[in-house]
Design an enzyme around this catalytic site. Structure first.
Site, PDB file in Angstrom:
ATOM      1  N   HIS A 177      -6.330  10.658   2.292  1.00 49.09           N
ATOM      2  CA  HIS A 177      -6.932   9.633   1.448  1.00 49.09           C
ATOM      3  C   HIS A 177      -6.828  10.033  -0.016  1.00 49.09           C
ATOM      4  O   HIS A 177      -6.714  11.208  -0.346  1.00 49.09           O
ATOM      5  CB  HIS A 177      -8.407   9.439   1.814  1.00 49.09           C
ATOM      6  CG  HIS A 177      -8.602   8.877   3.183  1.00 49.09           C
ATOM      7  ND1 HIS A 177      -8.406   7.555   3.474  1.00 49.09           N
ATOM      8  CD2 HIS A 177      -8.953   9.471   4.353  1.00 49.09           C
ATOM      9  CE1 HIS A 177      -8.641   7.340   4.760  1.00 49.09           C
ATOM     10  NE2 HIS A 177      -8.971   8.494   5.319  1.00 49.09           N
TER      11      HIS A 177
ATOM     12  N   LYS B 186     -14.843   9.016  -2.715  1.00 44.58           N
ATOM     13  CA  LYS B 186     -13.932   9.376  -3.790  1.00 44.58           C
ATOM     14  C   LYS B 186     -14.739   9.753  -5.023  1.00 44.58           C
ATOM     15  O   LYS B 186     -15.916   9.432  -5.125  1.00 44.58           O
ATOM     16  CB  LYS B 186     -13.001   8.210  -4.114  1.00 44.58           C
ATOM     17  CG  LYS B 186     -12.130   7.832  -2.933  1.00 44.58           C
ATOM     18  CD  LYS B 186     -11.227   6.700  -3.219  1.00 44.58           C
ATOM     19  CE  LYS B 186     -10.536   6.152  -2.003  1.00 44.58           C
ATOM     20  NZ  LYS B 186     -10.353   6.975  -0.869  1.00 44.58           N
TER      21      LYS B 186
ATOM     22  N   TYR C 289      -3.984  10.308  -5.826  1.00 49.82           N
ATOM     23  CA  TYR C 289      -3.805  11.294  -4.760  1.00 49.82           C
ATOM     24  C   TYR C 289      -3.428  12.624  -5.394  1.00 49.82           C
ATOM     25  O   TYR C 289      -2.788  12.663  -6.441  1.00 49.82           O
ATOM     26  CB  TYR C 289      -2.672  10.873  -3.820  1.00 49.82           C
ATOM     27  CG  TYR C 289      -2.980   9.659  -2.995  1.00 49.82           C
ATOM     28  CD1 TYR C 289      -3.416   9.781  -1.689  1.00 49.82           C
ATOM     29  CD2 TYR C 289      -2.821   8.382  -3.513  1.00 49.82           C
ATOM     30  CE1 TYR C 289      -3.690   8.663  -0.916  1.00 49.82           C
ATOM     31  CE2 TYR C 289      -3.090   7.259  -2.757  1.00 49.82           C
ATOM     32  CZ  TYR C 289      -3.529   7.403  -1.460  1.00 49.82           C
ATOM     33  OH  TYR C 289      -3.801   6.293  -0.709  1.00 49.82           O
TER      34      TYR C 289
END
Length: 179
Positions: free
Chosen positions: A125, A156, A115
Site C-alpha cells: 500500500h 497512511k 509509495y
C-alpha cells in the site's frame, strides 16, 4: 532530454483530462515504471504524468490535428483543465526525481498517493497521501485535522507539500496522535 532506456518515444492521445496510450509496447514500458493506469486495452495517464514524461523525452502527445504538442502547449492546455497544475507538476516531478512512486490520490481527497522507493504497488500500500498548497494559502486547523484523520483512517501518513513563488518545495509530515 534524457531518454533513459525507453528508446523510441511513446505516442499518447490527448483526451480531455488525460492522455491515452494504445501501443502495447508503450503500455508495457510505462506501466512497468508505475506510470498511469491500465484500463482494458489502453493506458490512461494524468496530465501531470504526461507533462513529466514529455519533459523526460519519453512521450509525445498528439491532439486533434495529429500534430505532437510541445511541453509548453500541453502545459497551457492542462492549466485550463486542472486546478493548481503548476504546483502539482512541481511536486510530482520532485517526488519522482527522488525515486518515489507517485499515483493519484483523488479517491482519498488528496493530490497524490506516495509509495516508497522500489515498492511493489501490486502487493504494498502507499505510505503517504500528499496534499499540495501554495505558500500563501491558508486553511483552518479543523481542515488540517480533517486531512490528517482521513490519512489515518486509511492507514497512511499525510505529507503537506508547500510550494513557494520560486518553485521551491517544503514537505511537512503529519501524523495522527491519539491524546
Amino acid at each position: 532530454m534524457v531518454r533513459d532506456k525507453m528508446g523510441k518515444k511513446i505516442t499518447g492521445l490527448l483526451d480531455g483530462d488525460r492522455v491515452i496510450v494504445f501501443d502495447k509496447n508503450g503500455i508495457s514500458k510505462l506501466s512497468a515504471r508505475h506510470y498511469g493506469n491500465v484500463e482494458g486495452n489502453f493506458l490512461s495517464l494524468s496530465l501531470v504524468e504526461a507533462l513529466y514524461l514529455i519533459n523526460l523525452g519519453w512521450l509525445e502527445v498528439k491532439y486533434k490535428d495529429n500534430k505532437p504538442l510541445s511541453f509548453e502547449e500541453l502545459y497551457e492546455y492542462a492549466r485550463n483543465v486542472e486546478e493548481r497544475l503548476c504546483l502539482k507538476y512541481l511536486v510530482y516531478k520532485d517526488l519522482r526525481t527522488r525515486g518515489y512512486i507517485v499515483k493519484t490520490g483523488l479517491k482519498y481527497g488528496a493530490d497524490f498517493r506516495l509509495y516508497e522507493r522500489g515498492a511493489n504497488i501490486d502487493k504494498e500500500h502507499s505510505v503517504y497521501l500528499v496534499k499540495v498548497f501554495p505558500e500563501d494559502s491558508s486553511f483552518l486547523l479543523s481542515e488540517l485535522t480533517g486531512f490528517v484523520r482521513v490519512a489515518h483512517s486509511v492507514r497512511k501518513k499525510l505529507l503537506i507539500a508547500i510550494v513557494d513563488a520560486d518553485g521551491d518545495i517544503v514537505y511537512y509530515n503529519m501524523t495522527y496522535v491519539k491524546p
